[in-house]
Enzyme design. Structure first.
Site, PDB file in Angstrom:
ATOM      1  N   LYS A   1      36.780  30.260  -9.497  1.00 48.25           N
ATOM      2  CA  LYS A   1      37.178  29.069 -10.258  1.00 48.25           C
ATOM      3  C   LYS A   1      36.277  28.881 -11.478  1.00 48.25           C
ATOM      4  O   LYS A   1      36.758  28.617 -12.570  1.00 48.25           O
ATOM      5  CB  LYS A   1      37.077  27.828  -9.366  1.00 48.25           C
ATOM      6  CG  LYS A   1      37.215  26.520 -10.115  1.00 48.25           C
ATOM      7  CD  LYS A   1      37.127  25.320  -9.199  1.00 48.25           C
ATOM      8  CE  LYS A   1      35.741  24.752  -9.044  1.00 48.25           C
ATOM      9  NZ  LYS A   1      35.232  24.012 -10.210  1.00 48.25           N
ATOM     10  N   ASN A   2      34.964  29.021 -11.282  1.00 43.62           N
ATOM     11  CA  ASN A   2      34.031  28.706 -12.360  1.00 43.62           C
ATOM     12  C   ASN A   2      33.992  29.759 -13.466  1.00 43.62           C
ATOM     13  O   ASN A   2      33.324  29.556 -14.480  1.00 43.62           O
ATOM     14  CB  ASN A   2      32.626  28.470 -11.806  1.00 43.62           C
ATOM     15  CG  ASN A   2      32.511  27.109 -11.149  1.00 43.62           C
ATOM     16  OD1 ASN A   2      33.459  26.324 -11.169  1.00 43.62           O
ATOM     17  ND2 ASN A   2      31.358  26.828 -10.553  1.00 43.62           N
TER      18      ASN A   2
ATOM     19  N   CYS B   1      30.398  10.987 -12.753  1.00 42.93           N
ATOM     20  CA  CYS B   1      30.858  12.035 -11.847  1.00 42.93           C
ATOM     21  C   CYS B   1      30.257  11.745 -10.489  1.00 42.93           C
ATOM     22  O   CYS B   1      29.160  11.200 -10.396  1.00 42.93           O
ATOM     23  CB  CYS B   1      30.371  13.374 -12.367  1.00 42.93           C
ATOM     24  SG  CYS B   1      30.512  14.688 -11.183  1.00 42.93           S
TER      25      CYS B   1
ATOM     26  N   ARG C   1      25.901  13.676 -15.327  1.00 40.46           N
ATOM     27  CA  ARG C   1      25.967  15.042 -15.827  1.00 40.46           C
ATOM     28  C   ARG C   1      26.170  14.964 -17.326  1.00 40.46           C
ATOM     29  O   ARG C   1      27.283  14.994 -17.824  1.00 40.46           O
ATOM     30  CB  ARG C   1      27.106  15.798 -15.128  1.00 40.46           C
ATOM     31  CG  ARG C   1      26.831  15.964 -13.650  1.00 40.46           C
ATOM     32  CD  ARG C   1      27.985  16.585 -12.917  1.00 40.46           C
ATOM     33  NE  ARG C   1      28.089  18.018 -13.110  1.00 40.46           N
ATOM     34  CZ  ARG C   1      28.990  18.779 -12.493  1.00 40.46           C
ATOM     35  NH1 ARG C   1      29.845  18.231 -11.652  1.00 40.46           N
ATOM     36  NH2 ARG C   1      29.042  20.073 -12.708  1.00 40.46           N
TER      37      ARG C   1
ATOM     38  N   LEU D   1      22.918  18.744 -24.141  1.00 41.11           N
ATOM     39  CA  LEU D   1      22.507  20.112 -24.492  1.00 41.11           C
ATOM     40  C   LEU D   1      23.657  20.907 -25.106  1.00 41.11           C
ATOM     41  O   LEU D   1      23.446  21.801 -25.933  1.00 41.11           O
ATOM     42  CB  LEU D   1      21.945  20.827 -23.255  1.00 41.11           C
ATOM     43  CG  LEU D   1      20.714  20.140 -22.638  1.00 41.11           C
ATOM     44  CD1 LEU D   1      20.249  20.860 -21.379  1.00 41.11           C
ATOM     45  CD2 LEU D   1      19.582  20.088 -23.667  1.00 41.11           C
TER      46      LEU D   1
ATOM     47  N   ASP E   1      25.945  24.813  -5.465  1.00 41.51           N
ATOM     48  CA  ASP E   1      27.317  24.709  -4.947  1.00 41.51           C
ATOM     49  C   ASP E   1      27.440  25.197  -3.499  1.00 41.51           C
ATOM     50  O   ASP E   1      28.525  25.125  -2.917  1.00 41.51           O
ATOM     51  CB  ASP E   1      28.282  25.496  -5.838  1.00 41.51           C
ATOM     52  CG  ASP E   1      28.543  24.788  -7.166  1.00 41.51           C
ATOM     53  OD1 ASP E   1      28.110  23.636  -7.323  1.00 41.51           O
ATOM     54  OD2 ASP E   1      29.183  25.403  -8.044  1.00 41.51           O
TER      55      ASP E   1
ATOM     56  N   ILE F   1      19.139  20.680  -8.830  1.00 34.90           N
ATOM     57  CA  ILE F   1      20.040  20.773  -9.991  1.00 34.90           C
ATOM     58  C   ILE F   1      20.728  19.433 -10.272  1.00 34.90           C
ATOM     59  O   ILE F   1      20.750  18.972 -11.404  1.00 34.90           O
ATOM     60  CB  ILE F   1      21.119  21.861  -9.781  1.00 34.90           C
ATOM     61  CG1 ILE F   1      20.475  23.177  -9.345  1.00 34.90           C
ATOM     62  CG2 ILE F   1      21.961  22.044 -11.041  1.00 34.90           C
ATOM     63  CD1 ILE F   1      19.708  23.922 -10.390  1.00 34.90           C
TER      64      ILE F   1
ATOM     65  N   ARG G   1      41.030  21.404  -5.120  1.00 35.82           N
ATOM     66  CA  ARG G   1      40.531  21.672  -6.477  1.00 35.82           C
ATOM     67  C   ARG G   1      39.865  23.039  -6.532  1.00 35.82           C
ATOM     68  O   ARG G   1      39.897  23.698  -7.568  1.00 35.82           O
ATOM     69  CB  ARG G   1      39.498  20.612  -6.876  1.00 35.82           C
ATOM     70  CG  ARG G   1      40.094  19.279  -7.260  1.00 35.82           C
ATOM     71  CD  ARG G   1      39.008  18.403  -7.853  1.00 35.82           C
ATOM     72  NE  ARG G   1      38.172  19.179  -8.748  1.00 35.82           N
ATOM     73  CZ  ARG G   1      36.860  19.042  -8.877  1.00 35.82           C
ATOM     74  NH1 ARG G   1      36.222  18.124  -8.201  1.00 35.82           N
ATOM     75  NH2 ARG G   1      36.181  19.803  -9.697  1.00 35.82           N
TER      76      ARG G   1
END
Ligand code: UD1
Length: 429
Positions: A22-23, A126, A131, A135, A316, A338, A408
């Site tokens: 997905k990413n 979120c 988030r 940057l 994740d 993170i 998702r």
């Protein structure tokens, strides 16, 4: 709303085909905006996020054609997308769409690089903490864009095109690196990206951009050099395997015990997570077909893990590992560096009988003898799958509510697990 019903206690045995990542798929689809020629993506997973991004890109005038099944294609074969951004009709990405998927903010880079302007809504809050996009904006400014923030929108302009520059990220950011790469590909001159994200998905996107005619070197390391080109063309690219899906099923197999072959995936994509699983007592071996995960009935061992950018342990997979450790013999510690606030699964795991104590960014997990099924609810993608993993080892029935989070990011999760002997079904409506 769909729910998933799981009755725990069955070992897993069989094969699980791993889908495309997905990413990687999301930034690859977004990269189609860089060219007026067709980008063909193979091994695209069937996910709600992919369908949503298709709608978002449609708003800019992008056509997405999904290739039909060919004879001999398996049920889990990824889809082929033919994506054409021949005519960009709108350079605005509205709040209603961007707020539903954070990664869609990344359209700002290719729109700006190709069209000289973009107006993209700030993504907003979120479920896993703040988030920011500071940057990403910094990177575009370093390439000569002028940025204005107005009414919740980021307005980026570079009427005479972007120019190469030096981008030094003070913190590793995957989205920042993707946007820097896309923008720099069409900028005049050379760009150097320092402290770039080394995630495999960044390498995959860079490979695809190079096939489209970009000149990127060093993707996969923390220093990437991009020589800008005047235009990019079409290409065909196969999405790399999903390392988070791989790690999730590896943890499921370790939790339920048994013997599972994760097909079409590679250990080097998630070595740190596989090392942790080995430490915890699973047997991991690489085969020609994928990764084999075995665990006999012996107790799981506790671990100490801190999440970190690649090649460290991925955030994740943090929730999934925490589920696994609820059944270890002893006390584990997991530190999340993170994302703040990424512990929403803790209170739901407690409903199943887990003993977890939170102190700032560290969770201390005291392994318990047994978990017991209960109705639970998930608040984000990775948290919801951690509840499924816990349920596989819980006595009796667990109902996971709000399954749309799972859809998702996990293709046919219940079918993949049921195929290995889990008692799991989707309750629709
Ligand atoms: C991507 C992944 C997500 C994964 C994350 C970290 C996709 C679609 N999503 O998200 O699944 O959990 O990488 O591996 O690929 N940050 C800033 N300012 C910015 C951008 C980021 O401070 O402008 C911070 C974030 O708050 C976070 C850290 O940097 O603390 C890393 O975030 P980042 O790598 O950018 O995550 P995403 O790209 O959003």
């Amino acid at each position: 709303m769909d729910r998933i019903r799981i009755v725990g206690g069955r070992p897993l045995s069989g094969r699980i085909p791993i889908s495309g990542a997905k990413n990687a798929t999301l930034p690859l689809m977004i990269a189609s905006l860089l060219t007026n020629e067709t980008l063909i993506l193979d091994n695209v997973p069937r996910l709600a996020d992919v369908a949503l991004l298709q709608r978002i890109l449609g708003n800019h005038g992008v056509d997405v054609m999904i290739g039909g099944k060919r004879p001999g294609d398996g049920a889990y074969q990824g889809q082929t997308l033919h994506i054409s951004a021949a005519d960009i009709v709108d350079t605005t990405a509205p709040y209603e769409l961007v707020s539903r998927m954070r990664a869609s903010f990344w359209v700002i880079a290719p729109l700006l690089a190709r069209m000289g302007e973009a107006r993209v809504s700030m993504p907003g809050g979120c479920a896993i903490g703040t988030r920011p996009v500071d940057l990403l904006i910094m990177a575009l400014e370093r390439l000569g864009a002028s940025i204005e923030i107005d009414g919740g929108y980021v307005l980026a302009r570079a009427p005479n095109g972007l120019r190469g520059g030096e981008i030094v990220f003070p913190k590793v950011t995957v989205g920042g690196t993707h946007t820097a790469l896309m923008a720099a590909s069409l900028a005049r001159g050379m760009t150097v990206i320092e402290n770039a994200a080394r995630e495999p998905e960044v390498g995959d996107v860079a490979d695809c951009l190079n096939k489209m005619g970009a000149r990127i070197e060093g993707a996969g390391s923390s220093r990437i050099v991009v020589e800008g080109v005047a235009r990019l063309g079409g290409a065909r690219h196969t999405v790399l395997p999903d390392r988070i899906e791989t790690g999730t099923y590896a943890m499921a197999a370790a939790m339920a015990s048994g013997d599972v072959l994760l097909e079409n995936t590679r250990p080097e994509l998630l070595q740190s997570a596989l090392d942790v699983l080995t430490q915890a007592g699973a047997r991991i071996s690489a085969t020609n077909e994928g990764i084999r995960v075995q665990r006999d009935g012996a107790a799981l061992r506790p671990v100490e893990v801190t999440t970190a950018p690649f090649p460290g342990f991925p955030t994740d997979l943090q929730a999934q590992l925490m589920s696994l450790m609820t059944r270890a013999q002893g006390t584990s510690r997991i530190t999340e560096t993170i994302f703040e606030n990424r512990f929403m699964h803790v209170q739901e795991l407690a409903r199943l009988g887990a003993r977890i104590h939170l102190d700032g960014e560290t969770a201390t997990i005291e392994g318990v003898e047994r978990l017991k099924g209960a109705p639970v609810m998930a608040t984000d993608l990775r948290a919801s799958v951690s509840l499924v993993i816990a349920a596989l080892a819980a006595e009796g029935e667990t109902i996971v509510n709000r399954v749309y989070h799972l859809d998702r990011g996990f293709e046919r999760l219940e079918q993949k697990l049921a195929g290995c002997g889990a008692e799991i079904e989707r309750l629709t409506g």
